[in-house]
Design a protein around this motif. Structure first.
Motif, mmCIF file in Angstrom:
data_model
loop_
_atom_site.group_PDB
_atom_site.id
_atom_site.type_symbol
_atom_site.label_atom_id
_atom_site.label_comp_id
_atom_site.label_asym_id
_atom_site.label_seq_id
_atom_site.Cartn_x
_atom_site.Cartn_y
_atom_site.Cartn_z
ATOM 1 N N LYS A 73 0.832 -1.182 0.000
ATOM 2 C CA LYS A 73 0.000 0.000 0.000
ATOM 3 C C LYS A 73 0.872 1.239 0.000
ATOM 4 C CE LYS A 73 -3.956 -2.136 0.456
ATOM 5 N NZ LYS A 73 -4.972 -2.115 -0.604
ATOM 6 N N ILE B 293 -0.148 4.590 0.786
ATOM 7 C CA ILE B 293 -1.025 5.640 1.276
ATOM 8 C C ILE B 293 -0.171 6.774 1.804
ATOM 9 C CG2 ILE B 293 -2.882 6.205 2.846
ATOM 10 C CD1 ILE B 293 -3.439 3.191 3.010
ATOM 11 N N PRO C 45 -8.362 3.058 3.520
ATOM 12 C CA PRO C 45 -8.876 1.985 2.679
ATOM 13 C C PRO C 45 -9.148 0.732 3.495
ATOM 14 C CG PRO C 45 -7.076 3.083 1.605
ATOM 15 C CD PRO C 45 -7.153 3.649 2.990
ATOM 16 N N CYS D 136 -5.539 11.414 -6.053
ATOM 17 C CA CYS D 136 -4.555 10.361 -6.339
ATOM 18 C C CYS D 136 -3.739 10.789 -7.542
ATOM 19 C CB CYS D 136 -5.272 9.039 -6.617
ATOM 20 S SG CYS D 136 -4.181 7.716 -7.188
ATOM 21 N N TYR E 100 -3.372 9.908 -2.290
ATOM 22 C CA TYR E 100 -2.884 8.557 -2.569
ATOM 23 C C TYR E 100 -1.977 8.557 -3.794
ATOM 24 C CZ TYR E 100 -6.941 7.340 0.334
ATOM 25 O OH TYR E 100 -7.860 7.248 1.349
ATOM 26 N N ASP F 240 -1.438 5.338 -5.263
ATOM 27 C CA ASP F 240 -1.985 4.187 -5.988
ATOM 28 C C ASP F 240 -3.508 4.310 -6.052
ATOM 29 O OD1 ASP F 240 -2.893 1.632 -6.805
ATOM 30 O OD2 ASP F 240 -1.082 0.702 -6.001
ATOM 31 N N ARG G 12 -5.695 2.211 -6.562
ATOM 32 C CA ARG G 12 -6.432 1.115 -5.935
ATOM 33 C C ARG G 12 -6.754 1.437 -4.475
ATOM 34 N NH1 ARG G 12 -2.131 -3.233 -8.073
ATOM 35 N NH2 ARG G 12 -0.845 -1.462 -7.446
ATOM 36 N N ASP G 13 -5.914 2.220 -3.830
ATOM 37 C CA ASP G 13 -6.187 2.612 -2.452
ATOM 38 C C ASP G 13 -7.377 3.568 -2.376
ATOM 39 O OD1 ASP G 13 -4.081 1.090 -1.384
ATOM 40 O OD2 ASP G 13 -2.640 2.653 -1.918
ATOM 41 N N ALA H 248 -10.600 1.641 -2.937
ATOM 42 C CA ALA H 248 -10.955 0.745 -1.832
ATOM 43 C C ALA H 248 -11.831 1.424 -0.789
ATOM 44 C CB ALA H 248 -9.682 0.207 -1.175
ATOM 45 N N ARG H 249 -11.936 2.738 -0.833
ATOM 46 C CA ARG H 249 -12.764 3.445 0.160
ATOM 47 C C ARG H 249 -14.233 3.335 -0.218
ATOM 48 N NH1 ARG H 249 -10.271 9.145 1.966
ATOM 49 N NH2 ARG H 249 -12.500 9.412 2.355
#
Length: 430
Positions: free
Chosen positions: A2, A4, A14, A84, A110, A112, A114-115, A118-119
């Motif tokens: 991750k 973050i 996330p 991001c 962020y 990434d 994907r992080d 994910a929220r």
């Protein structure tokens, strides 16, 4: 791993199960100090209460991404909570804009995407990365339950389009393309065409630059403020050079828009606007071309090669056909688009427009609320982008083609079928 950088929104990192509409209650229960509901959270005559705002995050915050961010930040019915970007400078500036807007330090940042996805307190994302990321991020966002506002050109290959449409439909997401010019800038051709003033449309000419080129820029040391591997993502690995990843709007070199690994060049970049406006004016958005005709350079060398597209209803679009401005044509952008009808007036049709208030951004937000399809719904955007992609393949192969929309491939043409998609660097797939 991750990556973050900052996830300060009420501890909503996330993976934490915090729902937007239950956010206030969850935060109050967890906090040791007395919880104070601010006037902004409750809303007023100009701002809806927090529970009625659309919670948004942005992916790709430089250049067009910052413009999109500003448009969403200015809306009272949006709560912007996260940015991001693989570049530290863009990421920090994007967070700063949000924090200044709300007067808090709460915007998460962020590296990434994907992080951010994910929220589960985020309703929607806007994406303005280089083109080689569009399909992967859009499909991932749909799977994560996010609605998507995606900058043009929406696709980099022909195969990506149907996969993005399928993801939007399968997961019930609102996915809007991001070409504001299609509706806002082409009234000179849209209005007379939909009013029936020029009669039945027979042909359209579009003048815009050609496909992207290979990049041979030499390697340079990668600066510390960019995650170079994540910037490249599904593109072939290449060493860092600032001109390879610069986000300026040129397509003649020293910008990612110039190079084939990341963009379709001017043909799909400005082409998304010009093709989009012309196809909208001619009411071809539901269709895709079926014939692609390559016209080689003239024998005397004075006229360059050009490509024509033929739609199932017989309408033709010509890319860079050598000709002077025709007096009977309906034109836009100084003659960059010319549309010719048969001159027999037809019954007018109502011009489709945006929903809600606030241009294409308001259209997207209204559709997120109402679950209707936006003005540039992903399916219409994909149909539009099919045109310049077919033109690019015809130029590359220097021959004519037949496109089978239902099969999503060329008819009896294995060589052309190899250009429907491209290989992606692992682990990225669509």
């Amino acid at each position: 791993m991750k990556r973050i950088v900052d996830a300060a929104l009420g501890g909503a990192v996330p993976g934490r199960q915090v729902r937007r509409r239950g956010f206030l209650g969850a935060s109050a229960a967890a906090a040791a100090a007395p919880y104070v509901i601010t006037s902004r959270a409750l809303g007023d005559a100009k701002t809806p209460p927090a529970s009625d705002r659309i919670v948004i995050g942005g992916i790709g915050i430089g250049n067009m991404g910052s413009g999109d961010q500003g448009a969403f930040l200015g809306r009272p019915d949006v709560q912007y909570v996260a940015v991001c970007d693989v570049r530290k400078t863009f990421r920090e500036k994007g967070k700063e804009r949000v924090d200044q807007r709300y007067g808090t330090p709460d915007c998460a940042a962020y590296v990434d995407f994907r992080d951010l996805l994910a929220r589960d307190d985020i309703d929607a994302v806007h994406i303005a990365t280089p083109d080689h990321w569009h399909a992967i991020m859009t499909i991932a966002a749909c799977r994560a339950g996010k609605d998507v506002y995606l900058q043009k050109p929406e696709t980099l290959t022909l195969r990506e389009g149907p996969l993005m449409i399928a993801a939007a439909r399968r997961y019930g997401r609102v996915v809007s393309g991001g070409s504001q010019r299609v509706f806002d800038d082409y009234h000179d051709i849209v209005d007379p065409c939909w009013a029936g003033e020029i009669g039945a449309i027979r042909s359209l000419d579009i003048s815009v630059g050609g496909p992207s080129q290979a990049c041979y820029l030499p390697a340079q040391d990668t600066p510390p403020d960019i995650d170079w591997d994540l910037w490249l993502g599904p593109a072939p690995w290449e060493p860092y050079h600032p001109g390879r990843c610069d986000g300026n709007f040129g397509t003649g070199g020293n910008s990612w828009r110039s190079y084939v690994d990341y963009s379709g060049g001017s043909l799909t970049d400005w082409g998304a606007h010009h093709f989009g406006g012309a196809i909208f004016a001619a009411d071809l958005r539901e269709l895709q071309p079926e014939k692609v005709t390559y016209h080689p350079r003239s024998a005397d060398g004075r006229d360059a090669a050009y490509v024509s597209l033929t739609y199932p209803n017989g309408v033709e679009i010509h890319h860079n056909r050598p000709q002077a401005l025709r007096p009977q044509a309906s034109v836009a952008h100084g003659g960059a688009i010319q549309i010719v009808g048969d001159g027999t007036p037809r019954a007018p049709k109502a011009v489709p427009g945006y929903r809600g208030q606030g241009g294409i951004y308001g259209d997207f937000i209204d559709c997120v609320k109402t679950r209707q399809r936006p003005f540039r719904d992903i399916e219409l955007a994909v149909n539009t982008m099919t045109a310049p992609h077919l033109v690019a393949i015809a130029y590359r192969l220097e021959r004519s083609l037949v496109w089978d929309r239902a099969a999503e491939r060329f008819r009896d043409d294995a060589g052309a079928d190899r250009l429907v998609d491209r290989a992606r660097r692992e682990p990225w797939i669509v």
